[in-house]
Scaffold this motif. Structure first.
Motif, PDB file in Angstrom:
ATOM      1  N   SER A  54      97.239  -8.407 -54.456  1.00 32.10           N
ATOM      2  CA  SER A  54      96.627  -9.409 -55.321  1.00 32.10           C
ATOM      3  C   SER A  54      95.809  -8.706 -56.392  1.00 32.10           C
ATOM      4  O   SER A  54      95.118  -7.724 -56.121  1.00 32.10           O
ATOM      5  CB  SER A  54      95.747 -10.348 -54.502  1.00 32.10           C
ATOM      6  OG  SER A  54      94.717  -9.624 -53.833  1.00 32.10           O
ATOM      7  N   ILE A  55      95.907  -9.214 -57.624  1.00 32.58           N
ATOM      8  CA  ILE A  55      95.256  -8.570 -58.772  1.00 32.58           C
ATOM      9  C   ILE A  55      94.447  -9.594 -59.547  1.00 32.58           C
ATOM     10  O   ILE A  55      94.925 -10.699 -59.815  1.00 32.58           O
ATOM     11  CB  ILE A  55      96.297  -7.936 -59.713  1.00 32.58           C
ATOM     12  CG1 ILE A  55      97.137  -6.888 -58.974  1.00 32.58           C
ATOM     13  CG2 ILE A  55      95.622  -7.299 -60.924  1.00 32.58           C
ATOM     14  CD1 ILE A  55      98.532  -7.330 -58.650  1.00 32.58           C
ATOM     15  N   PHE A  56      93.224  -9.208 -59.925  1.00 28.88           N
ATOM     16  CA  PHE A  56      92.410 -10.022 -60.827  1.00 28.88           C
ATOM     17  C   PHE A  56      92.372  -9.330 -62.181  1.00 28.88           C
ATOM     18  O   PHE A  56      92.093  -8.131 -62.270  1.00 28.88           O
ATOM     19  CB  PHE A  56      90.993 -10.200 -60.291  1.00 28.88           C
ATOM     20  CG  PHE A  56      90.119 -11.037 -61.183  1.00 28.88           C
ATOM     21  CD1 PHE A  56      90.340 -12.403 -61.303  1.00 28.88           C
ATOM     22  CD2 PHE A  56      89.089 -10.473 -61.923  1.00 28.88           C
ATOM     23  CE1 PHE A  56      89.554 -13.190 -62.131  1.00 28.88           C
ATOM     24  CE2 PHE A  56      88.284 -11.245 -62.752  1.00 28.88           C
ATOM     25  CZ  PHE A  56      88.516 -12.605 -62.860  1.00 28.88           C
ATOM     26  N   VAL A  76      98.914 -12.542 -59.215  1.00 31.13           N
ATOM     27  CA  VAL A  76      98.014 -12.235 -60.328  1.00 31.13           C
ATOM     28  C   VAL A  76      97.175 -13.459 -60.672  1.00 31.13           C
ATOM     29  O   VAL A  76      97.695 -14.556 -60.851  1.00 31.13           O
ATOM     30  CB  VAL A  76      98.795 -11.786 -61.573  1.00 31.13           C
ATOM     31  CG1 VAL A  76      97.835 -11.463 -62.722  1.00 31.13           C
ATOM     32  CG2 VAL A  76      99.677 -10.585 -61.266  1.00 31.13           C
ATOM     33  N   CYS A  77      95.870 -13.228 -60.803  1.00 25.75           N
ATOM     34  CA  CYS A  77      94.944 -14.239 -61.319  1.00 25.75           C
ATOM     35  C   CYS A  77      94.314 -13.677 -62.584  1.00 25.75           C
ATOM     36  O   CYS A  77      93.690 -12.611 -62.555  1.00 25.75           O
ATOM     37  CB  CYS A  77      93.869 -14.569 -60.303  1.00 25.75           C
ATOM     38  SG  CYS A  77      92.628 -15.751 -60.904  1.00 25.75           S
ATOM     39  N   GLY A  78      94.497 -14.365 -63.694  1.00 30.86           N
ATOM     40  CA  GLY A  78      93.930 -13.915 -64.953  1.00 30.86           C
ATOM     41  C   GLY A  78      93.029 -14.967 -65.555  1.00 30.86           C
ATOM     42  O   GLY A  78      93.114 -16.149 -65.209  1.00 30.86           O
ATOM     43  N   VAL A  79      92.159 -14.521 -66.460  1.00 31.63           N
ATOM     44  CA  VAL A  79      91.264 -15.434 -67.174  1.00 31.63           C
ATOM     45  C   VAL A  79      91.347 -15.115 -68.659  1.00 31.63           C
ATOM     46  O   VAL A  79      91.265 -13.940 -69.054  1.00 31.63           O
ATOM     47  CB  VAL A  79      89.804 -15.299 -66.701  1.00 31.63           C
ATOM     48  CG1 VAL A  79      88.925 -16.325 -67.409  1.00 31.63           C
ATOM     49  CG2 VAL A  79      89.703 -15.457 -65.194  1.00 31.63           C
ATOM     50  N   GLU A  80      91.485 -16.158 -69.473  1.00 30.35           N
ATOM     51  CA  GLU A  80      91.614 -15.990 -70.920  1.00 30.35           C
ATOM     52  C   GLU A  80      91.035 -17.214 -71.616  1.00 30.35           C
ATOM     53  O   GLU A  80      91.320 -18.344 -71.205  1.00 30.35           O
ATOM     54  CB  GLU A  80      93.089 -15.802 -71.295  1.00 30.35           C
ATOM     55  CG  GLU A  80      93.403 -15.882 -72.763  1.00 30.35           C
ATOM     56  CD  GLU A  80      92.658 -14.841 -73.580  1.00 30.35           C
ATOM     57  OE1 GLU A  80      92.120 -15.214 -74.639  1.00 30.35           O
ATOM     58  OE2 GLU A  80      92.604 -13.656 -73.151  1.00 30.35           O
ATOM     59  N   ILE A  81      90.221 -17.004 -72.645  1.00 31.31           N
ATOM     60  CA  ILE A  81      89.584 -18.129 -73.319  1.00 31.31           C
ATOM     61  C   ILE A  81      90.544 -18.850 -74.266  1.00 31.31           C
ATOM     62  O   ILE A  81      90.390 -20.045 -74.525  1.00 31.31           O
ATOM     63  CB  ILE A  81      88.326 -17.667 -74.092  1.00 31.31           C
ATOM     64  CG1 ILE A  81      87.495 -18.867 -74.555  1.00 31.31           C
ATOM     65  CG2 ILE A  81      88.697 -16.787 -75.278  1.00 31.31           C
ATOM     66  CD1 ILE A  81      86.982 -19.756 -73.438  1.00 31.31           C
ATOM     67  N   ALA A  82      91.562 -18.152 -74.780  1.00 30.16           N
ATOM     68  CA  ALA A  82      92.474 -18.736 -75.765  1.00 30.16           C
ATOM     69  C   ALA A  82      93.689 -19.345 -75.074  1.00 30.16           C
ATOM     70  O   ALA A  82      94.567 -18.623 -74.597  1.00 30.16           O
ATOM     71  CB  ALA A  82      92.902 -17.672 -76.777  1.00 30.16           C
TER      72      ALA A  82
END
Length: 252
Positions: A54-56, A76-82
């Motif tokens: 698992s990857i953040f 995969v867990c990602g965070v993006e404002i756009a």
């Protein structure tokens, strides 16, 4: 990226969420690379050991690193404002997805098979309680995008997402700060140690010095002020040095 409360000041290298969103709209996305990072190929066995993990991924954009990991079977867990970046990621990679609203956070784009979870949100609205903890942190040029005042808050948040036996991969760039205020912000080896040294064991995995354009004697003697670079890429070409580094970190 400080998020919702910062006021954009390009001369000081401070950007807020709206500025980051606008960069995707006007395609000022020189930070987006046309292929996955080579470290994934070079260190795949060391990073994954033949297992799915698992990857953040903070400030993930639509990086090809995501789809590389996804196709290998990793979560995969990602965070993006756009949101535009996340939409483009799923469309360009032809991955079926669902979207749901996360109260007081933003939106969550999920692949149908459950391996991908990409949040459209301010990074600092995320938490371990919401996202869980991960085997790997993949920080490819995320720290360098964060407003300098937020380094400590960023470190605390990201480390909280990492399992006690997890591994943190950090990518940085260092250059003459006189040529560009950031982002990407120049991050020296000393700064990495100042931010993470009390919390992590730090190993320098890779250091590459870029070949910089040579400055002629006439250019050095020219007393006329040079025009201000219009982009980070142009600015870094005027720096006498640029170092790209990868670090591997584990919790103490």
């Amino acid at each position: 990226m400080s998020g919702k409360t910062a006021e954009t000041n390009l001369d000081e290298g401070v950007l807020n969420n709206d500025e980051w969103k606008n960069r995707w709209v006007v395609r000022n996305i020189g930070f987006h690379q046309s292929q996955h990072d080579g470290l994934l190929d070079a260190k795949e066995d060391e990073m994954f050991g033949g297992k799915t993990k698992s990857i953040f991924m903070p400030l993930c954009g639509k990086t090809f690193d995501i789809v590389w990991m996804y196709k290998k079977g990793h979560t995969v867990c990602g965070v993006e404002i756009a949101e535009q970046a996340i939409k483009e990621f799923f469309d360009e990679n032809e991955i079926d997805f669902d979207v749901e609203t996360v109260e007081n956070i933003g939106k969550l784009y999920k692949s149908k098979d459950g391996l991908l979870r990409l949040y459209v949100a301010d990074l600092f609205d995320m938490s371990r309680e919401l996202c869980g903890q991960y085997d790997l942190i993949w920080d490819r040029r995320s720290l360098v995008a964060i407003n300098l005042i937020d380094h400590e808050k960023y470190r605390n948040l990201v480390l909280s997402m990492m399992k006690d036996d997890g591994t943190y991969y950090l990518s940085t760039v260092e250059y003459d700060p006189a040529v560009w205020p950031g982002p990407p912000h120049t991050i020296s080896d000393k700064v990495v140690k100042d931010i993470y040294g009390n919390y992590c064991t730090i190993e320098l995995l890779e250091e590459k010095k870029r070949d910089q354009p040579k400055v002629s004697e006439s250019q050095m003697e020219d007393e006329n002020p040079q025009p201000k670079p219009s982009s980070a890429g142009a600015a870094l070409k005027t720096s006498t040095y640029v170092y790209d580094r990868w670090y591997k970190m584990t919790k103490k």
